[in-house]
Write a protein that holds these residues in place. Sequence first.
Motif, PDB file in Angstrom:
ATOM      1  N   ASN A  15      50.713  41.962  41.026  1.00  0.00           N
ATOM      2  CA  ASN A  15      50.085  40.749  40.509  1.00  0.00           C
ATOM      3  C   ASN A  15      49.556  39.867  41.644  1.00  0.00           C
ATOM      4  OD1 ASN A  15      50.518  41.404  37.833  1.00  0.00           O
ATOM      5  ND2 ASN A  15      52.532  40.405  37.764  1.00  0.00           N
ATOM      6  N   GLN A  19      45.655  38.851  42.108  1.00  0.00           N
ATOM      7  CA  GLN A  19      45.279  37.444  42.197  1.00  0.00           C
ATOM      8  C   GLN A  19      44.491  37.177  43.481  1.00  0.00           C
ATOM      9  OE1 GLN A  19      45.511  34.972  40.149  1.00  0.00           O
ATOM     10  NE2 GLN A  19      47.072  35.464  38.626  1.00  0.00           N
ATOM     11  N   GLU A  23      40.585  35.887  43.726  1.00  0.00           N
ATOM     12  CA  GLU A  23      40.247  34.658  44.444  1.00  0.00           C
ATOM     13  C   GLU A  23      39.320  34.944  45.623  1.00  0.00           C
ATOM     14  OE1 GLU A  23      43.939  32.959  45.547  1.00  0.00           O
ATOM     15  OE2 GLU A  23      44.569  32.514  43.471  1.00  0.00           O
ATOM     16  N   GLN A  46      41.916  34.634  32.799  1.00  0.00           N
ATOM     17  CA  GLN A  46      43.254  35.050  32.390  1.00  0.00           C
ATOM     18  C   GLN A  46      43.180  36.308  31.518  1.00  0.00           C
ATOM     19  OE1 GLN A  46      45.414  31.975  30.393  1.00  0.00           O
ATOM     20  NE2 GLN A  46      47.380  33.017  30.562  1.00  0.00           N
ATOM     21  N   LEU A  49      42.001  39.320  33.751  1.00  0.00           N
ATOM     22  CA  LEU A  49      43.071  39.763  34.657  1.00  0.00           C
ATOM     23  C   LEU A  49      44.038  40.689  33.934  1.00  0.00           C
ATOM     24  CD1 LEU A  49      44.428  39.543  37.439  1.00  0.00           C
ATOM     25  CD2 LEU A  49      45.643  37.535  36.597  1.00  0.00           C
TER      26      LEU A  49
END
Length: 459
Positions: A15, A19, A23, A46, A49
Amino acid sequence: MKSIPQDNRQMETLNQKMQYFFERYAVGQLLRAANASKLKGFPVMQIFLLAVNAAFLHSSFYMQMHLHPDRFPFAKDVFYRFMNSCRINWRRFTMLLSGKIIQDTIAPLTSEDRKNVFIIDDSLFSRNRSKKTELLAKVFDHAHHEYVYGFRMLTLGWSDGNTFLPVSHCLLSTENAKNRKVEASAAIDPRTNGGRQRKLAQQKCTDVAWKLLKEAAEAGIPAQHVLFDTWFCSPSALIKIKQEIHLNAIAMTKKSSKMRYRYQGKMQSVMDIYKQCRKRRGRAKYLLSVEAEAVKGDEAIPVRLVFVRNRNKRSQYLVLVSTDMSLSEEEIIQLYGKRWGIEVFFKVCKSYLRLARDCRAISYDAMTAHVAVVFTRYAMLAVEQRENIDDRSFGDLFYLANEELSDLPYYEALCRVMSEFADFIQQHCLLDETVISNMLDIFMEQLPNIWTKDLRECA
């Protein structure tokens, strides 16, 4: 490839990496640029992902929500509405993502002299058990030599020889209505992205490939050559790519009497050209190289035809055609070898990233979105692999101390040295080719087994 987390610690690491990837490349901004946005409710980032994360959990989104409903802050309808949206331009999203990865990560690790390439190919997207899938068509499975129901996943990729990135795609149905089992939904507005994608899926494969290539070139993705197999190779395609997109093409041309090039002022097939020319002797890397012209109507461009010995059947030959006359025969063969990256990409997507297993949707929009999600998974793994194997990604010290990653594998380079040595012996010692071949076989039998296997594969 180990991609399945086995405990909570691995899940947290995965995760965190996802992330960081999102980013680092501003995936949220790229989604908005592709018209993937919401005015209210759960953020698109969200939802996306969780869609990307599903492949690394050994089960589909539906099974994850069924087994672990506490992990998801929204109901399943939120996810399905997102995947079925006809507003999102998924082709644009994957193109923007690949372009940003190339610009921010790959380009700083690559010499300016390196020749980057576009690669075009297709692979079967099977839906053989489906009956109501939108635009489902009868397509030919080249692996099993039979017709099945599904789509041809036409893919445009980019490669620098070490890293392959998927740029754009289209799930092709068929232009022949008789071969379509299900027609496109009449409820979709043809002016939307989904409507235009459906129209594109029903066009001729070569026309769609041309559109994807033109979009990538206009987006500014850096490449100097286009690589493709025999299905897209024709004099008209070579001329179009050279004159309209200003890129050079390297392809494998068909050995057919209908595919002809102008050689010595006469239109001839590659078989006729091969028969009348003198071949190179010995264990040469290529058998013959001639300059000819690709002709379509009143237009003509110079091309180089390189006849290469077929590795699988040494009594036969393959023919490569290049519109870049500045390249040597060895460079043409080496550049065309980069096309293998897209075959590895198809294998990874189907075997590890759940390209076919995770998608049970009957909506064409949902299938297109699913392919874009799989492409994002692969792009993330490609970046991770590149930064793990390239020492220069660790800092300026390694950037200055290490040379660029090689275009050629070690064993293939060694095989070339042995081939050149065999040619030298034949020319100066007057030994027969059969004798030299037997000597090389005896020499390789004395090597370790791991060397012998790889050398025989590239011989």
